[in-house]
Design an enzyme around this catalytic site. Structure first.
Site, PDB file in Angstrom:
ATOM      1  N   GLY A  21      -7.742 -33.361  -8.322  1.00 38.89           N
ATOM      2  CA  GLY A  21      -8.855 -32.423  -8.436  1.00 38.89           C
ATOM      3  C   GLY A  21      -8.855 -31.772  -9.802  1.00 38.89           C
ATOM      4  O   GLY A  21      -7.948 -31.973 -10.614  1.00 38.89           O
ATOM      5  N   GLU A  22      -9.902 -30.999 -10.047  1.00 40.45           N
ATOM      6  CA  GLU A  22     -10.013 -30.305 -11.322  1.00 40.45           C
ATOM      7  C   GLU A  22     -10.699 -28.973 -11.115  1.00 40.45           C
ATOM      8  O   GLU A  22     -11.646 -28.854 -10.332  1.00 40.45           O
ATOM      9  CB  GLU A  22     -10.789 -31.154 -12.327  1.00 40.45           C
ATOM     10  N   GLY A  23     -10.201 -27.961 -11.799  1.00 41.76           N
ATOM     11  CA  GLY A  23     -10.783 -26.641 -11.706  1.00 41.76           C
ATOM     12  C   GLY A  23     -11.020 -26.060 -13.073  1.00 41.76           C
ATOM     13  O   GLY A  23     -10.932 -26.760 -14.090  1.00 41.76           O
ATOM     14  N   MET A  25      -9.229 -24.049 -14.741  1.00 39.26           N
ATOM     15  CA  MET A  25      -8.041 -23.953 -15.573  1.00 39.26           C
ATOM     16  C   MET A  25      -7.517 -25.308 -16.033  1.00 39.26           C
ATOM     17  O   MET A  25      -6.836 -25.403 -17.054  1.00 39.26           O
ATOM     18  CB  MET A  25      -6.925 -23.234 -14.817  1.00 39.26           C
ATOM     19  N   VAL A  28      -5.329 -31.182 -11.527  1.00 38.09           N
ATOM     20  CA  VAL A  28      -4.159 -31.358 -10.683  1.00 38.09           C
ATOM     21  C   VAL A  28      -4.019 -32.848 -10.420  1.00 38.09           C
ATOM     22  O   VAL A  28      -4.970 -33.512  -9.984  1.00 38.09           O
ATOM     23  CB  VAL A  28      -4.278 -30.583  -9.357  1.00 38.09           C
ATOM     24  N   LYS A  43       0.070 -29.637 -12.040  1.00 37.01           N
ATOM     25  CA  LYS A  43      -1.066 -28.879 -12.569  1.00 37.01           C
ATOM     26  C   LYS A  43      -0.940 -28.844 -14.085  1.00 37.01           C
ATOM     27  O   LYS A  43       0.109 -28.463 -14.617  1.00 37.01           O
ATOM     28  CB  LYS A  43      -1.088 -27.473 -11.988  1.00 37.01           C
ATOM     29  N   ASP A 137      -5.372 -13.574  -4.381  1.00 36.22           N
ATOM     30  CA  ASP A 137      -6.449 -14.561  -4.234  1.00 36.22           C
ATOM     31  C   ASP A 137      -6.309 -15.319  -2.911  1.00 36.22           C
ATOM     32  O   ASP A 137      -6.387 -16.544  -2.871  1.00 36.22           O
ATOM     33  CB  ASP A 137      -6.448 -15.532  -5.410  1.00 36.22           C
TER      34      ASP A 137
END
Length: 340
Positions: A21-23, A25, A28, A43, A137
């Site tokens: 996945g990617e976010g 920041m 991953v 990460k 969070d």
């Protein structure tokens, strides 16, 4: 990109296998640690963000927090460091789905399962609080559930030590997820404690059991203002199948003032256990004493007293016995006079 070579990828000592996945920041990636063969989730901070000390500090803080927290319900840290231009953080690879994945696929989750998740995350938060750490969070996206029904709390990127004044980033933006943020975190309070995480966990439980966030809206500021000013929504109005006891639990966890919530995660574990065990027996759960109003507590105390002392249900029996005793004493006095 994922690499098939031994250590040909950008992170020395890891073989990159596939992108998970990617976010905002970074990415991953599923990877293999070459010295041990362990499969990890790696990460990797975006190189352009590595130029910002603020982002580097947040990334490093997540790794440091994870290293401090060794608990079955918290994703385990493996290694952190820098390889060339890349900052990386390796953690245990957890197969499964997030709470958000389950909500999307099922609409809403069974009450017992939701309570099981809350109890597991509550154990994780209790451990974190013993180390003086606030997650900041808590949300379904950061809760993993494995095929073996293990619950793992993830993403410690916003975690901080209690007493640190870092709720606001250097750019002045309140951190956290608006859909689950506590009122004090939404106002940018400089010091947060575990009660903020308890609020967010209550909001996550509401979402899991109703399929809706407590305060829907497209504008983050508007949502945060509702967390501040609007009454806690009643979960049973959205899902009448939820027990009154669990609705009370959510209300307590999401109380506007921290002083009105559970004061630490361990305090919420017992009422959660009581409700879950009643549901497991197929019973309608009694409202745990800690979740009752003052009037309900007084009523319960009176009922308990009557059960222990059934002859004291009313004053009439006591008065009647007094009258009988008085009559017997008067008769004895008359008999004595006659005997003289």
């Amino acid at each position: 990109e994922a690499s098939s070579g031994a250590d040909q990828g950008p992170i020395l000592g890891f073989q990159l296998l596939e992108r998970l996945g990617e976010g905002a920041m970074g990415a991953v990636v599923k990877a293999r640690k070459l010295d041990s063969g362990e499969i990890v989730a790696l990460k990797i901070l975006k190189p352009e963000l590595a130029e910002s000390q603020e982002h580097v500090d947040r990334f490093v803080r997540e790794a440091e927090s994870a290293r401090r927290l060794q608990h079955p319900n918290i994703v385990r840290a493996v290694q952190a460091g820098r390889s060339g231009e890349y900052y990386y953080f390796a953690m245990e690879f957890v197969e499964g789905q997030t709470g958000s994945d389950l909500i999307k696929s099922q609409g809403k989750l069974p009450e017992r399962f939701g309570l099981f998740v809350v109890a597991s995350v509550g154990e994780a938060l209790a451990h974190a609080w013993r180390q003086g750490i606030v997650h900041r969070d808590i949300k379904p996206d950061n809760i993993m559930i494995t095929p073996q029904q293990e619950v793992k709390l993830t993403d410690l990127g916003l975690a901080m030590l209690a007493g640190q004044e870092s709720t606001l980033t250097m750019t002045g933006v309140v951190v956290g997820s608006p859909a689950y943020i506590s009122p004090e975190q939404a106002t940018g309070a400089k010091k947060l404690d575990t009660r903020s995480d308890i609020y967010s966990l209550g909001a996550a439980l509401y979402h899991m059991l109703t399929g809706e966030v407590p305060y829907p809206g497209d504008q983050p500021l508007h949502v945060m203002l509702m967390h501040l000013n609007e009454p806690v929504p009643e979960a049973r109005k959205v899902n009448p199948e939820i027990s009154v006891a669990t609705e009370r639990l959510i209300m307590r966890m999401m109380a506007k003032k921290p002083v009105d919530r559970f004061q630490d995660p361990e305090a919420l574990l017992e009422p959660v256990r009581q409700i879950e065990e009643a549901l497991a027996r197929g019973e309608v759960p009694q409202i745990p004493l800690v979740l009752r109003t003052s009037e309900e507590r007084k009523s319960a105390s009176a009922e308990l007293l009557q059960q222990k002392h059934p002859t004291k249900k009313s004053g009439s029996g006591k008065s009647s016995r007094k009258r009988e005793l008085g009559e017997r004493l008067r008769r004895r006095a008359k008999d004595r006079k006659r005997g003289r």
